[in-house]
Design an enzyme around this catalytic site. Structure first.
Site, PDB file in Angstrom:
ATOM      1  CG  HIS A  11      -0.275   0.124   2.594  1.00 28.91           C
ATOM      2  ND1 HIS A  11       0.288   1.282   3.176  1.00 28.91           N
ATOM      3  CD2 HIS A  11      -0.165  -1.023   3.576  1.00 28.91           C
ATOM      4  CE1 HIS A  11       0.774   0.982   4.108  1.00 28.91           C
ATOM      5  NE2 HIS A  11       0.597  -0.562   4.435  1.00 28.91           N
ATOM      6  CB  CYS A  66       2.260  -3.235   5.254  1.00 28.63           C
ATOM      7  SG  CYS A  66       0.544  -3.808   5.792  1.00 28.63           S
TER       8      CYS A  66
END
Length: 395
Positions: A318, A336
């Site tokens: 992301h 992440c």
């Protein structure tokens, strides 16, 4: 066996005595006459039967003649059960619906040349929702997916007779593609190719599970038929040591992007992952991964842009504008892959569900079942998860 009509005696011999001036004489073979029998029709379900099991395969037999036509339909005409005649027997090719009144009609011609039609009625057993299991399928009808996309069938009520179901769970492809089923649990089965899908492959998923016994008194709730297509090859390699993500499209390196992955306490997991979800914007709350709000590691990020999930435990790729200085230099996330908003938007636009994302360089291994981890098993290991121990060629 329910029998409509009376079965005739096979042979009647009439002796004709011819008078003569010298007395009586024996009849010749030409004087024997065979009486031909009428058609007798028998069904595997009795007329008037109730509480008939939904997995009953209805058959109809014709004796002393030939069946011409058989129909089996619900009393209201909304549901029909197809079948075929082979020789003297008609066999249904489908099973029955619960709590349904059926009309069975059969007709044909006897050896005596006379037409016969017989009609019978019966009712099937009622089933609660707890006695039925619904098969939900991914991908969706008409979806275009990546080369790593498995076929996923999820059951809301456990299937304990896996073999009975797997026999009726078919995946076919054009071009033909070898693959097989793996049962993650009694509620979930995956089908994956032996190797990544070839771009452009057209795939059909056909689950003939309606009224099939799943074990423990549970039955399949309905059939499912889904078609999907495999798009172009998009593969991303995330190097956690070099802080780089390289995107390959149709086998060619297209772009290398500076990233930041999981820090020393929250390593990103090594292994082959698959894009499971895509979100233009998503709120990321650490509580969903088991981190309490009073934990120093707690976070609650609103409106995270261009996010793609790759694990159940909460790993995404992301946009992370807050970690721009670390991208390409250090790992500072909670697992992440963070990148610039511009790069994240580009990756998001290239990607689709089922694309492959491989992580290398991390000491932490990806756990089986933490996402669509199918590609981390060897082919031999994969076949061990089949209830039938088989692979199949998609035709």
């Amino acid at each position: 066996m329910s029998t409509w009509g009376t079965r005739a005696v096979g042979l009647l011999t009439v002796m004709v005595l011819a008078a003569s001036c010298t007395g009586g004489g024996a009849a010749s073979p030409e004087d024997e006459v065979e009486a031909k029998a009428p058609l007798t029709i028998s069904a595997s379900v009795d007329d008037g039967a109730s509480d008939v099991a939904v997995d009953t395969v209805v058959t109809v037999d014709g004796f002393e003649g030939q069946l011409a036509e058989v129909s089996l339909a619900s009393d209201d005409g909304k549901s029909t059960v197809p079948g075929e005649i082979h020789g003297v027997r008609w066999t249904a090719s489908g099973l029955l619906e619960p709590a349904t009144s059926y009309v069975l009609k059969a007709s044909g011609t006897g050896d005596d040349g006379k037409p016969v039609t017989r009609i019978s009625r019966f009712t099937t057993r009622a089933l609660t929702l707890d006695e039925q299991t619904y098969p939900a399928v991914a991908p969706l009808e008409g979806e275009t997916v990546g080369i790593g996309m498995p076929v996923i069938v999820s059951f809301d009520v456990p299937v304990t007779d896996r073999a009975a179901f797997e026999k009726r769970m078919k995946v076919t492809a054009q071009p033909a593609t070898a693959g097989g089923w793996y049962w993650l649990s009694n509620n979930t089965a995956h089908w994956r190719p032996k190797q990544y899908w070839k771009p452009g492959t057209e795939v059909s998923v056909d689950l003939g599970l309606n009224s099939v016994h799943a074990g423990n008194g549970i039955y399949g709730q309905q059939d499912q038929h889904v078609k999907f297509r495999v798009g172009r090859s998009v593969m991303t390699v995330v190097d956690t040591r070099r802080h780089r993500a390289t995107v390959k499209i149709n086998g060619k390196n297209v772009r290398t992007i500076p990233v930041s992955t999981g820090d020393a306490d929250h390593r990103s997991r090594n292994g082959i992952k698959v894009v499971m979800e895509k979100h233009r914007s998503i709120d990321m709350d650490a509580a969903t991964t088991g981190v309490d709000s009073d934990d120093p590691n707690y976070y609650n990020l609103k409106g995270v842009k261009w996010a793609m999930r790759v694990t159940n435990s909460g790993e995404f790729l992301h946009a992370a504008p807050w970690s721009g200085a670390a991208q390409g230099n250090a790992n500072v996330s909670h697992g992440c892959v963070g990148m610039s908003t511009k790069d994240a938007a580009w990756v998001f636009a290239q990607s689709k569900r089922g694309d492959v994302v491989s992580y290398v360089g991390s000491p932490r291994r990806l756990e089986p079942g933490n996402g669509w981890t199918d590609w981390n098993r060897s082919w031999d290991e994969w076949l061990e998860g089949s209830a039938l121990g088989e692979d199949a060629e998609g035709a």
